[in-house]
Motif scaffolding. Structure first.
Motif, PDB file in Angstrom:
ATOM      1  N   PHE A   1       0.833  -1.206   0.000  1.00 19.87           N
ATOM      2  CA  PHE A   1       0.000   0.000   0.000  1.00 19.87           C
ATOM      3  C   PHE A   1       0.864   1.251   0.000  1.00 19.87           C
ATOM      4  CE2 PHE A   1      -1.492   3.331   2.896  1.00 19.87           C
ATOM      5  CZ  PHE A   1      -2.587   3.807   2.192  1.00 19.87           C
ATOM      6  N   LEU A   2       1.904   1.292   0.848  1.00 21.64           N
ATOM      7  CA  LEU A   2       2.781   2.463   0.895  1.00 21.64           C
ATOM      8  C   LEU A   2       3.462   2.699  -0.445  1.00 21.64           C
ATOM      9  CD1 LEU A   2       4.483   2.005   4.405  1.00 21.64           C
ATOM     10  CD2 LEU A   2       2.623   3.555   3.806  1.00 21.64           C
ATOM     11  N   ARG A   3       3.901   1.644  -1.085  1.00 21.62           N
ATOM     12  CA  ARG A   3       4.570   1.795  -2.372  1.00 21.62           C
ATOM     13  C   ARG A   3       3.589   2.251  -3.451  1.00 21.62           C
ATOM     14  NH1 ARG A   3       9.270   0.384  -4.611  1.00 21.62           N
ATOM     15  NH2 ARG A   3       9.987  -0.653  -2.722  1.00 21.62           N
ATOM     16  N   SER A   4       2.387   1.688  -3.441  1.00 20.97           N
ATOM     17  CA  SER A   4       1.413   2.051  -4.481  1.00 20.97           C
ATOM     18  C   SER A   4       0.944   3.494  -4.345  1.00 20.97           C
ATOM     19  CB  SER A   4       0.213   1.101  -4.418  1.00 20.97           C
ATOM     20  OG  SER A   4      -0.493   1.247  -3.190  1.00 20.97           O
ATOM     21  N   ARG A   5       0.960   4.041  -3.110  1.00 19.03           N
ATOM     22  CA  ARG A   5       0.550   5.431  -2.890  1.00 19.03           C
ATOM     23  C   ARG A   5       1.724   6.408  -2.920  1.00 19.03           C
ATOM     24  NH1 ARG A   5      -3.483   2.577  -2.999  1.00 19.03           N
ATOM     25  NH2 ARG A   5      -5.478   3.057  -1.949  1.00 19.03           N
ATOM     26  N   ASP A   6       2.914   5.919  -3.274  1.00 16.49           N
ATOM     27  CA  ASP A   6       4.118   6.755  -3.372  1.00 16.49           C
ATOM     28  C   ASP A   6       4.525   7.368  -2.041  1.00 16.49           C
ATOM     29  OD1 ASP A   6       4.415   6.270  -6.086  1.00 16.49           O
ATOM     30  OD2 ASP A   6       3.149   7.972  -6.647  1.00 16.49           O
ATOM     31  N   PHE A   7       4.343   6.635  -0.954  1.00 13.29           N
ATOM     32  CA  PHE A   7       4.802   7.101   0.344  1.00 13.29           C
ATOM     33  C   PHE A   7       6.286   6.770   0.511  1.00 13.29           C
ATOM     34  CE2 PHE A   7       0.291   7.041   1.667  1.00 13.29           C
ATOM     35  CZ  PHE A   7       0.240   8.256   2.335  1.00 13.29           C
ATOM     36  N   ASP A   8       7.049   7.730   1.069  1.00 14.86           N
ATOM     37  CA  ASP A   8       8.430   7.497   1.477  1.00 14.86           C
ATOM     38  C   ASP A   8       8.456   7.224   2.972  1.00 14.86           C
ATOM     39  OD1 ASP A   8       9.418   7.926  -1.087  1.00 14.86           O
ATOM     40  OD2 ASP A   8       9.642  10.097  -0.749  1.00 14.86           O
ATOM     41  N   LEU A   9       9.351   6.337   3.390  1.00 16.85           N
ATOM     42  CA  LEU A   9       9.463   5.971   4.796  1.00 16.85           C
ATOM     43  C   LEU A   9      10.735   6.581   5.371  1.00 16.85           C
ATOM     44  CD1 LEU A   9       8.610   4.351   7.302  1.00 16.85           C
ATOM     45  CD2 LEU A   9       9.848   2.390   6.346  1.00 16.85           C
ATOM     46  N   ALA A  10      10.579   7.422   6.389  1.00 14.80           N
ATOM     47  CA  ALA A  10      11.710   8.025   7.088  1.00 14.80           C
ATOM     48  C   ALA A  10      12.058   7.170   8.299  1.00 14.80           C
ATOM     49  CB  ALA A  10      11.371   9.456   7.517  1.00 14.80           C
ATOM     50  N   LEU A  11      13.330   6.745   8.380  1.00 18.77           N
ATOM     51  CA  LEU A  11      13.780   5.867   9.461  1.00 18.77           C
ATOM     52  C   LEU A  11      14.887   6.560  10.248  1.00 18.77           C
ATOM     53  CD1 LEU A  11      13.956   2.410   7.628  1.00 18.77           C
ATOM     54  CD2 LEU A  11      12.268   3.141   9.325  1.00 18.77           C
ATOM     55  N   PRO A  12      14.882   6.452  11.575  1.00 18.19           N
ATOM     56  CA  PRO A  12      15.945   7.066  12.390  1.00 18.19           C
ATOM     57  C   PRO A  12      17.300   6.426  12.107  1.00 18.19           C
ATOM     58  CG  PRO A  12      14.040   6.465  13.737  1.00 18.19           C
ATOM     59  CD  PRO A  12      13.841   5.819  12.409  1.00 18.19           C
ATOM     60  N   ASP A  13      18.359   7.230  12.267  1.00 15.58           N
ATOM     61  CA  ASP A  13      19.700   6.728  11.967  1.00 15.58           C
ATOM     62  C   ASP A  13      20.430   6.203  13.191  1.00 15.58           C
ATOM     63  OD1 ASP A  13      19.922   9.282  13.118  1.00 15.58           O
ATOM     64  OD2 ASP A  13      21.872   9.619  12.192  1.00 15.58           O
ATOM     65  N   MET A  14      20.084   6.643  14.391  1.00 18.97           N
ATOM     66  CA  MET A  14      20.850   6.271  15.578  1.00 18.97           C
ATOM     67  C   MET A  14      20.191   5.186  16.420  1.00 18.97           C
ATOM     68  SD  MET A  14      23.585   7.988  15.297  1.00 18.97           S
ATOM     69  CE  MET A  14      24.339   7.766  16.897  1.00 18.97           C
ATOM     70  N   TYR A  15      19.011   4.787  16.099  1.00 14.87           N
ATOM     71  CA  TYR A  15      18.386   3.649  16.773  1.00 14.87           C
ATOM     72  C   TYR A  15      17.489   2.943  15.768  1.00 14.87           C
ATOM     73  CZ  TYR A  15      14.197   6.602  17.273  1.00 14.87           C
ATOM     74  OH  TYR A  15      13.111   7.407  17.028  1.00 14.87           O
ATOM     75  N   SER A  16      17.208   1.688  16.058  1.00 16.40           N
ATOM     76  CA  SER A  16      16.474   0.847  15.107  1.00 16.40           C
ATOM     77  C   SER A  16      15.112   0.480  15.689  1.00 16.40           C
ATOM     78  CB  SER A  16      17.270  -0.429  14.801  1.00 16.40           C
ATOM     79  OG  SER A  16      18.498  -0.115  14.191  1.00 16.40           O
TER      80      SER A  16
END
Length: 726
Positions: free
Chosen positions: A233-248
């Motif tokens: 769904f996220l890909r089909s709606r052209d959503f970008d996913l922002a992920l933190p760099d210092m913790y997972s």
């Protein structure tokens, strides 16, 4: 193997990895827009109780400070209760007629009252979210004066239940000119379909196509089918996913592997009350340069998302964060990192480039231990095993074998850089000592010793080998999952230990063997020499050797503890890092610039000038720390290749300058005559006497060897003499 051939072999390795490496470099330079964001809950604290004009004034001040994005999360039942849009009703204490008769039933239940006429639709959204979760257990009723009620049978607490995004808030922020980032809920209680509908509605309201994970990602610990459907769904709606760099956050790897080309690295700063403005700004810019961060999010310190961040703090931090951006970056809407997934043939070429380095190192390292044929067989076995592990990784797409091959290639290149540089500095004369063909530190009569020029050219060769090895290692990390830091190179710390150990083994056990004398003896003498070697080493151990070994191990342990972003570096070193980052754009690594690479130049100058054998190789072991750190710089796959190259250039220059200073000081000290001693004094006479005795003993030993080898033929003796004289 001649140094020129080593340089050409490294050039061949780089040429082989260029397709994959070029794809990675192009992807790193496509996304150059950076944006500063603030969590909207903090903005809400600044605007609560203000009029419409007062709220607009606050938003204008935030926007004018440089903040371009606001992170908006879903509101829970508690949030609406605190704002007065919803009111819980205590069923046990409610008076007669306070609850509509249709809802006044016995049993455990939660009853919530909305505002008359539900002017902004909050009550309707709460009913929609709760119905998705509780179904028939939820019932509603409205009083004659149009006050809505809902009742959830069997429920005890709904405070943390997410209701959805505040559509009115989204519309207002979009109209104020902010780029809206939608924070994903940590848990989804109303199902995947409801969450997708909320995201669709919020995106259409605020024009947002970016979602951020500040906590565990939805469906990460649940059904794989829900996870696959939601990422589709996220890909089909052209959503970008922002992920933190210092913790997972939980589920980041699963999402990143399914959303290649849709990932934005985000640096989340939890601002404390006693924050250091300069340190916050420098480290945010460091994240943008070294880790490819394109979102910087300011939030209040602590785990409570409702904790307050003062407006004055944002107005203080935002201007320097946006005004002094690193070179090549600009303010704007961040773009996702382009997908980097090289084709199988490109990855196969990367493997081939790594095998070239492994083959050259194995030829050199093993060639000093055993006979040429045995060394060739062992080297072929090493290359075959490494290639088999790489092919297994290509065919199965498993990460562990690929990481193992990366470690072997990086270690091989770091060792080769030291050995090739030492060979180049030794030249045709000192080569006999480098590989153990002779042990006397004095060169043959009539032969001119090398000097600074040879040491500098050898230093350039060593850095060329280390840098090209780093580029090959960077090509091994040319994948989106590695470049966003979710599949890091696990051998980063081990790579700092392996090459120095290999160089030390080479120097201690093989480089000082007196092959000239061993070749002149018969098979029994060679067998006896091999048998007594270990005994001599054990008997030579003294308490000072144990003490020095303990100190070295302690230094190695500290080196490993302080390495990395979370290393235990002291405060003064952190301040020095910040200063260098601010001055040089990106700082050199201390292990290279101030330890390993200066030691490399010292070792090369000692070798070129024919200094004491042991001193040069001790410096060479320390130099292996520097070359390993150089390769290690490119092993941080989240760091752009251009930044790693610039950092290596800085480290090479610092190592050259500091190494020249140290080497010059050593040369000056060793060239000075001892004070109070005349050239014809007792010490000079005794030294000359010992030298004469040593010369006579060597001559008598050589005459005995000629007598023994004369029975087998004189050509062997002549060949040994030619080897010594180059």
């Amino acid at each position: 193997m001649k140094p020129a051939r080593v340089a050409l072999g490294c050039l061949l390795a780089v040429a082989l990895v260029l397709p994959a490496l070029g794809t990675r470099i192009l992807a790193e330079h496509r996304s150059n827009a950076v944006n500063i964001a603030v969590v909207d809950s903090s903005v809400g604290n600044w605007t609560d109780g203000r009029s419409t004009s007062g709220t607009a004034d606050v938003l204008d001040r935030v926007r004018g400070s440089g903040v371009g994005s606001l992170v908006v999360g879903m509101r829970s039942v508690r949030d609406y209760v605190e704002s007065g849009d919803l009111t819980p009703v205590d069923v046990r204490r409610a008076g007669r007629g306070e609850i509509p008769a249709a809802l006044d039933r016995p049993g455990q239940a939660v009853v919530i009252r909305g505002r008359p006429y539900d002017p902004d639709g909050t009550f309707a959204r709460a009913v929609e979210a709760l119905t998705t979760r509780f179904g028939a257990r939820l019932s509603t009723a409205t009083t004659p004066d149009m006050v809505p009620y809902l009742r959830v049978a069997g429920a005890r607490d709904l405070d943390d239940f997410p209701v959805g995004y505040d559509q009115g808030r989204l519309r207002m922020l979009w109209q104020a000119g902010f780029h809206v980032v939608l924070a994903l809920p940590a848990r989804v209680t109303s199902g995947r379909t409801w969450l997708e509908a909320e995201l669709d509605e919020a995106a259409s309201m605020a024009g947002s196509r970016t979602v951020l994970a500040l906590g565990p990602l939805p469906f990460a610990g649940g059904s794989a089918a829900d996870l696959d459907e939601f990422t589709d769904f996220l890909r089909s709606r052209d959503f970008d996913l922002a992920l933190p760099d210092m913790y997972s956050p939980a589920g980041d790897v699963a999402y990143a592997s399914r959303l290649s080309g849709r990932l934005i690295r985000t640096h989340v700063i939890s601002v404390t009350t006693d924050y250091d403005r300069h340190a916050v700004v420098v480290r945010a810019h460091r994240a943008e340069k070294e880790r490819g961060v394109r979102f910087v999010v300011l939030r209040a310190s602590g785990t409570d998302p409702r904790s307050r961040l003062p407006l004055s703090t944002v107005l203080d931090l935002a201007p320097p964060l946006t005004r002094d951006l690193p070179v090549g970056l600009h303010l704007g809407t961040p773009e996702a990192l382009a997908a980097v997934e090289p084709a199988q043939w490109a990855r196969a070429l990367v493997l081939a480039g790594g095998l070239v380095l492994v083959a050259m190192t194995g030829f050199w390292w093993l060639g000093a231990m055993v006979r040429r044929r045995v060394a060739a067989a062992l080297n072929a076995t090493l290359v075959a095993l490494t290639g088999a592990a790489g092919l297994a990784a290509l065919l199965t797409d498993r990460l562990l074998p690929w990481q193992l091959v990366t470690f072997v290639v990086g270690s091989a290149g770091a060792v080769l850089s030291v050995l090739a540089a030492m060979r180049s500095a030794a030249g045709p004369v000192r080569l006999v000592e480098l590989v153990g063909l002779a042990e006397s530190p004095e060169p043959p009569d009539g032969v001119r010793r090398g000097g600074w020029g040879r040491a500098f050219s050898a230093y350039a060769l060593g850095m060329w080998v280390a840098m090209t090895t780093g580029l090959v290692v960077a090509a091994f990390g040319a994948r989106s999952l590695s470049m966003v830091g979710l599949a890091p190179f696990v051998g980063v710390k081990a790579l700092l230990v392996g090459p120095p150990v290999l160089v030390a083994v080479y120097a201690l056990l093989y480089a000082r063997r007196r092959r000239a004398s061993v070749r002149g003896a018969g098979p029994r003498a060679r067998a006896a020499s091999r048998g007594r070697r270990l005994t001599r080493v054990v008997r030579a151990v003294r308490p000072r050797h144990v003490f020095v070994t303990a100190v070295v191990l302690a230094l190695v342990g500290y080196l490993l503890l302080r390495s990395g972003n979370s290393g235990a570096a002291p405060g003064f070193e952190l301040s020095l890092r910040d200063t260098l980052d601010e001055t040089l754009y990106i700082r050199p690594r201390f292990k290279e610039a101030f330890l390993g690479l200066p030691a490399l130049l010292v070792a090369l100058l000692l070798t070129a000038r024919g200094g004491r054998f042991g001193t040069g190789w001790v410096a060479a072991v320390v130099a292996a720390v520097g070359t390993a750190s150089t390769v290690d710089t490119f092993g941080h796959f989240h760091t752009p290749v251009a930044a790693a190259l610039l950092r290596t250039v800085y480290a090479s220059a610092c190592g050259l300058v500091l190494g020249a200073l140290v080497a010059g000081m050593l040369a000056w000290l060793t060239a000075r005559p001892r004070s109070g001693r005349k050239p014809g004094g007792k010490r000079s006479k005794s030294r000359a006497r010992r030298a004469g005795q040593s010369r006579r003993s060597r001559q008598s030993g050589q005459s005995r060897q000629r007598g023994q080898s004369g029975q087998a033929g004189a050509p062997g003796a002549r060949m040994r003499q030619e080897d010594v004289h180059g």
